[in-house]
Design an enzyme around this catalytic site. Structure first.
Site: not given
Ligand code: UT7
Length: 329
Positions: A116, A285, A255
């Site tokens: 990226c 993204n 980005h």
């Molecule tokens: O250019 C590449 C660079 N990549 C990035 O910049 C990615 C950076 N990271 C992010 O954007 C975020 O970490 C994400 C958007 C990918 C995830 O957000 P988060 O706030 O870190 O969520 P999480 O992974 O901690 O998940 C929180 C909860 C979990 O459930 P529990 O364990 O709290 O019950 C996940 O299972 O949300 C759940 N979850 C979802 N729920 C509904 C994870 N993905 C989803 C989803 N829909 N799509």
């Protein structure tokens, strides 16, 4: 470095595939919601290639548009750099294929892989050839088609990415008219493999087995924390280098990975919201394409007033991160 010439950023352009996938479409694939995706990422929809589209067709559209907007003929382009982590083929390179499609028959071509951060790395690489007088007209394209490398049955990664291409034409000018104020690049081995697209499982001994697709793997939280730490650091480093403060910068183009990262960085750096360019809501993204698409759309929508000073900041797999400061006139 010795600058024999300056650099002019002549024109920007972008291209998106026609198929639009909304968050509500993803709800049909797995347990998620428009509300969850929008609040966690700022994304509402993304564009995905169809069978008749590819990274190459998107690159050709963006490149042709950028050439049309400039006074440079395809045969006068000396160098084409395509920044991509998802080339259509491992070889020939995207840049050579693009050269053939746009008639840039005199160009030297190579691809650049910095995920990226690819577009920022591409601008800096191009600038070296222009500063030393080797090349006059350089086309830099950022393109990625991540939709081919996502596990569409899994909800944590596939919500983020979209496909697209963006391009800029850079030409040499008098050293005193240089529009590239400065740059700062960094890399660091990703020891925890927090963001990877592994190709190493495709090997001779496995060749009889059914083809196993390779998918992007990401530790979202770790990448999020990496981004909100290094992006302000590299912005401060570059501002110091060019002897500027935040108030002297008119636009910040990060980005487009997550609206929360964009908001967190702009708050931390005290960038007024009106200065921060964002289009993640409707493209997601798009990796190496995200910065040029955001600039090109903002120019198209008259959100950017000239002359202006602009910071572009990329970060991604590698890990790689970097920033460039432009003075567009
Ligand atoms: O250019 C590449 C660079 N990549 C990035 O910049 C990615 C950076 N990271 C992010 O954007 C975020 O970490 C994400 C958007 C990918 C995830 O957000 P988060 O706030 O870190 O969520 P999480 O992974 O901690 O998940 C929180 C909860 C979990 O459930 P529990 O364990 O709290 O019950 C996940 O299972 O949300 C759940 N979850 C979802 N729920 C509904 C994870 N993905 C989803 C989803 N829909 N799509």
């Amino acid at each position: 470095m010795q600058k024999n010439y300056g650099i002019k950023f002549v024109s920007f352009a972008s291209a998106l595939p026609s198929l639009c996938i909304k968050n509500t479409d993803l709800q049909k694939l797995y347990d998620t919601s428009d509300e969850w995706i929008y609040t966690r990422t700022g994304i509402k929809e993304r564009r995905i290639v169809s069978a008749n589209e590819s990274g190459l067709t998107l690159s050709v559209s963006a490149a042709n548009e950028v050439i049309k907007k400039s006074n440079v003929k395809p045969e006068d382009i000396d160098l084409i750099i395509v920044a991509t982590a998802t080339p259509d083929k491992l070889y020939p390179t995207m840049s050579c294929m693009l050269q053939g499609k746009i008639g840039a028959k005199n160009a030297v071509c190579f691809d650049l892989s910095a995920a990226c951060s690819g577009f920022v790395y591409g601008i800096v690489t191009a600038s070296q050839f222009i500063y030393n007088g080797q090349f006059k007209n350089v086309l830099v394209v950022g393109v990625d088609v991540h939709s081919r490398f996502l596990d569409w049955s899994e909800r944590t990664v596939s919500i983020l990415f979209g496909d697209g291409a963006g391009a800029v034409l850079m030409t040499s000018c008098l050293a005193g008219d240089d529009q590239l104020l400065g740059y700062s690049l960094h890399s660091g081995a990703d020891v925890n493999l927090d963001l990877e697209l592994d190709n190493s499982n495709v090997m001779y001994s496995e060749f009889k087995k059914p083809k196993c697709p390779n998918f992007v793997k990401m530790n979202g939280k770790a990448i999020y924390q990496f981004a909100v730490r290094v992006v302000p650091e590299v912005i401060n480093e570059l501002l110091d280098k060019i002897n500027h403060n935040v108030n002297q910068i008119d636009y910040l183009v990060l980005h487009q990975a997550n609206q929360r990262i964009i908001d967190s960085v702009s708050e931390k750096m005290k960038f007024n919201k009106s200065k921060v360019i964002s289009n993640i809501e409707h493209v997601g993204n798009t990796s190496a394409a995200s910065i040029p698409i955001a600039i090109s759309e903002a120019i198209q929508e008259n959100k950017i007033k000239f002359p202006c000073k602009m910071l572009l900041v990329g970060f991604g797999a590698g890990l790689t991160w970097g920033a460039v400061a432009l003075h567009l006139r």
